[in-house]
Design a protein around this motif. Structure first.
Motif, PDB file in Angstrom:
ATOM      1  N   LEU A   5       1.613  -5.013   3.219  1.00 34.88           N
ATOM      2  CA  LEU A   5       2.506  -4.068   3.881  1.00 34.88           C
ATOM      3  C   LEU A   5       1.992  -2.664   3.614  1.00 34.88           C
ATOM      4  CD1 LEU A   5       5.279  -3.892   5.430  1.00 34.88           C
ATOM      5  CD2 LEU A   5       6.318  -3.469   3.190  1.00 34.88           C
ATOM      6  N   SER A   6       1.600  -1.956   4.671  1.00 36.58           N
ATOM      7  CA  SER A   6       1.098  -0.595   4.522  1.00 36.58           C
ATOM      8  C   SER A   6       2.211   0.400   4.824  1.00 36.58           C
ATOM      9  CB  SER A   6      -0.087  -0.349   5.459  1.00 36.58           C
ATOM     10  OG  SER A   6      -0.524   0.996   5.342  1.00 36.58           O
ATOM     11  N   THR A   7       2.565   1.202   3.828  1.00 37.30           N
ATOM     12  CA  THR A   7       3.653   2.176   3.974  1.00 37.30           C
ATOM     13  C   THR A   7       3.140   3.603   4.116  1.00 37.30           C
ATOM     14  OG1 THR A   7       3.933   2.659   1.610  1.00 37.30           O
ATOM     15  CG2 THR A   7       5.033   0.688   2.465  1.00 37.30           C
ATOM     16  N   VAL A   8       1.817   3.787   4.183  1.00 37.23           N
ATOM     17  CA  VAL A   8       1.254   5.133   4.220  1.00 37.23           C
ATOM     18  C   VAL A   8       0.974   5.566   5.658  1.00 37.23           C
ATOM     19  CG1 VAL A   8       0.259   4.892   1.921  1.00 37.23           C
ATOM     20  CG2 VAL A   8      -1.119   4.301   3.919  1.00 37.23           C
ATOM     21  N   ASN A   9       0.861   6.875   5.849  1.00 38.10           N
ATOM     22  CA  ASN A   9       0.622   7.401   7.195  1.00 38.10           C
ATOM     23  C   ASN A   9      -0.729   8.095   7.303  1.00 38.10           C
ATOM     24  OD1 ASN A   9       1.148   9.672   5.702  1.00 38.10           O
ATOM     25  ND2 ASN A   9       2.829  10.422   6.969  1.00 38.10           N
ATOM     26  N   VAL A  10      -1.671   7.649   6.476  1.00 35.06           N
ATOM     27  CA  VAL A  10      -3.021   8.226   6.487  1.00 35.06           C
ATOM     28  C   VAL A  10      -4.033   7.117   6.747  1.00 35.06           C
ATOM     29  CG1 VAL A  10      -2.423  10.111   4.933  1.00 35.06           C
ATOM     30  CG2 VAL A  10      -3.222   7.947   3.983  1.00 35.06           C
TER      31      VAL A  10
ATOM     32  N   ILE B 253       0.849  -1.193   0.000  1.00 36.34           N
ATOM     33  CA  ILE B 253       0.000   0.000   0.000  1.00 36.34           C
ATOM     34  C   ILE B 253       0.884   1.242   0.000  1.00 36.34           C
ATOM     35  CG2 ILE B 253      -1.789   1.282   1.204  1.00 36.34           C
ATOM     36  CD1 ILE B 253      -2.653  -1.292   2.544  1.00 36.34           C
ATOM     37  N   GLY B 254       0.745   2.053  -1.043  1.00 33.12           N
ATOM     38  CA  GLY B 254       1.496   3.302  -1.116  1.00 33.12           C
ATOM     39  C   GLY B 254       2.734   3.170  -1.977  1.00 33.12           C
ATOM     40  N   ILE B 255       2.805   3.946  -3.052  1.00 30.22           N
ATOM     41  CA  ILE B 255       3.971   3.895  -3.937  1.00 30.22           C
ATOM     42  C   ILE B 255       4.732   5.202  -3.765  1.00 30.22           C
ATOM     43  CG2 ILE B 255       4.797   3.378  -6.258  1.00 30.22           C
ATOM     44  CD1 ILE B 255       2.916   1.279  -4.907  1.00 30.22           C
ATOM     45  N   GLY B 256       5.474   5.276  -2.664  1.00 34.13           N
ATOM     46  CA  GLY B 256       6.223   6.482  -2.352  1.00 34.13           C
ATOM     47  C   GLY B 256       7.619   6.140  -1.900  1.00 34.13           C
ATOM     48  N   GLY B 257       8.122   6.916  -0.944  1.00 34.66           N
ATOM     49  CA  GLY B 257       9.496   6.735  -0.484  1.00 34.66           C
ATOM     50  C   GLY B 257       9.782   5.354   0.063  1.00 34.66           C
ATOM     51  N   LEU B 258       8.809   4.761   0.767  1.00 40.59           N
ATOM     52  CA  LEU B 258       8.952   3.398   1.274  1.00 40.59           C
ATOM     53  C   LEU B 258       8.450   2.374   0.262  1.00 40.59           C
ATOM     54  CD1 LEU B 258       7.671   3.839   4.964  1.00 40.59           C
ATOM     55  CD2 LEU B 258      10.037   3.621   4.218  1.00 40.59           C
ATOM     56  N   GLY B 259       7.255   2.630  -0.264  1.00 38.92           N
ATOM     57  CA  GLY B 259       6.608   1.642  -1.111  1.00 38.92           C
ATOM     58  C   GLY B 259       7.365   1.313  -2.378  1.00 38.92           C
TER      59      GLY B 259
ATOM     60  N   PHE C 131      -1.102  -1.165  -4.283  1.00 42.38           N
ATOM     61  CA  PHE C 131      -2.285  -0.352  -4.016  1.00 42.38           C
ATOM     62  C   PHE C 131      -1.881   1.113  -4.096  1.00 42.38           C
ATOM     63  CE2 PHE C 131      -3.009  -4.319  -1.806  1.00 42.38           C
ATOM     64  CZ  PHE C 131      -4.360  -4.586  -1.970  1.00 42.38           C
ATOM     65  N   THR C 132      -2.590   1.875  -4.915  1.00 46.79           N
ATOM     66  CA  THR C 132      -2.303   3.296  -5.001  1.00 46.79           C
ATOM     67  C   THR C 132      -3.583   4.056  -5.298  1.00 46.79           C
ATOM     68  OG1 THR C 132      -1.021   5.010  -6.144  1.00 46.79           O
ATOM     69  CG2 THR C 132      -1.676   3.099  -7.440  1.00 46.79           C
ATOM     70  N   SER C 133      -3.688   5.268  -4.796  1.00 48.22           N
ATOM     71  CA  SER C 133      -4.831   6.120  -5.097  1.00 48.22           C
ATOM     72  C   SER C 133      -4.532   7.039  -6.274  1.00 48.22           C
ATOM     73  CB  SER C 133      -5.198   6.966  -3.864  1.00 48.22           C
ATOM     74  OG  SER C 133      -4.099   7.777  -3.477  1.00 48.22           O
TER      75      SER C 133
END
Length: 340
Positions: free
Chosen positions: A235-240, A174-180, A197-199
């Motif tokens: 694995l959830s990498t987001v903070n929302v 979950i989340g395609i950013g700095g961690l994902g 998973f991405t929004s």
């Protein structure tokens, strides 16, 4: 010798960083001093600059994703050499006596030392740590790339290792950013079938290039419903906050939801969703020095590297503004250009 270290520091909470010099004091017998060539910027640096966690002291020199070479060693240092390339992450020391340390889980030590909590970090020409936390770099890894692995990278690698992810597993990120974006690469090379998973539809193609076999819009209720019971590990990498019941329903029996993104709000969990399918929810911090070393070897073997943008250390405030504006793709690394 009371050596002067040249750095950039926040003089107060939320203030822009300024040139700063401090006297490092005598090197302890169990410490190494590393001449920093590169240092990544992490959201944790931003949080410490703003004192979001209430444990910052000023002036604060951030930086806990440093890479460089050893230039000094204390008398008790073992297995390292002057001139050796190493990295230093969030943790700079531990007690080496508690059950966690003795069991190899140094990252869980209740008396651990953090590189930028009560100490000056890697936005500088030098940084110090206990020798066990200066992890040697494989020859094939680029010094500019490795910094983000020492915090963001090991944060997503550690739960895959600790919680028994197998090559036969179907794993969701979950989340395609700095961690994902690093988690996708790890999961793919682990041998898993990977769902991202991405929004943001704009990240679909990039997620596939990074290792995803499938990309699902987390806001598409129909697409999420089709995943029900299909994944072994998420694995959830987001903070929302997310629709956690829907996320849990994507797990199959004995599936695990692992949190590495620091969601500040409580997570509502329907107990029956856990009980009837033996699902579990957990969390994971950084990894031990041994885990970091395994991650670096894995990266070298599979040619895994974070996607980075570089700024000179002298332009650190520009780099922080770039991060705060959400423009980083996906990690920022500072290159040391200040006099040492």
């Amino acid at each position: 010798m009371n050596e002067v270290v040249h750095a950039f520091a926040a003089p107060s909470a939320g203030a822009p960083l300024e040139p700063f010099e401090y006297h490092a004091g005598p090197l302890l017998d169990n410490q190494v001093e590393v001449a920093v060539t590169h240092c990544g910027i992490c959201h944790s640096d931003w949080s410490m600059i703003d004192n979001e966690w209430g444990m910052s002291t000023y002036p604060l020199v951030p930086g806990h994703e440093a890479s460089g070479v050893i230039v000094k060693m204390g008398s008790q240092v073992k297995g390292l050499q002057i001139g050796q390339r190493v990295g230093v992450g969030w943790q700079s020391g531990s007690c080496m006596a508690c059950p966690q340390c003795m069991g190899g889980d140094h990252n869980l030590c209740p008396s651990s030392s953090a590189t930028i909590v009560g100490h000056h970090g890697g936005f500088a020409d030098k940084v110090r740590c206990d020798w066990q936390f200066a992890v040697p770099l494989p020859d094939s890894l680029n010094a500019a790339d490795v910094g983000p692995l020492f915090c963001g990278g090991v944060t997503v690698f550690n739960p895959m290792l600790q919680y028994g992810v197998l090559p036969t597993h179907r794993i969701g990120i979950i989340g395609i950013g700095g961690l994902g974006h690093m988690a996708l690469q790890f999961a793919n090379k682990w041998g898993c079938e990977v769902t991202a998973f991405t929004s943001s539809e704009s990240k679909r193609e990039e997620a596939m290039k990074l290792g995803a076999h499938h990309v699902v819009n987390s806001r598409d209720s129909d697409a999420m419903a089709k995943l029900a019971g299909s994944l072994d590990f998420i694995l959830s990498t987001v903070n929302v906050p997310l629709d956690w019941p829907v996320i849990l329903s994507a797990l199959g029996p004995k599936g695990k939801l692992m949190m590495v993104g620091a969601v500040l709000e409580p997570i509502p969990v329907p107990a029956m969703s856990l009980i009837m399918a033996e699902r579990a929810i957990g969390g994971s911090p950084i990894g031990s020095p041994a885990t970091i070393a395994k991650m670096l070897e894995f990266c070298a073997r599979h040619k895994i590297a974070p996607q980075i943008e570089t700024f000179p250390l002298s332009k650190v405030n520009d780099a922080l503004a770039h991060l705060k504006a959400g423009k980083a793709r996906y990690r920022i690394v500072l290159e040391n250009d200040i006099a040492g």
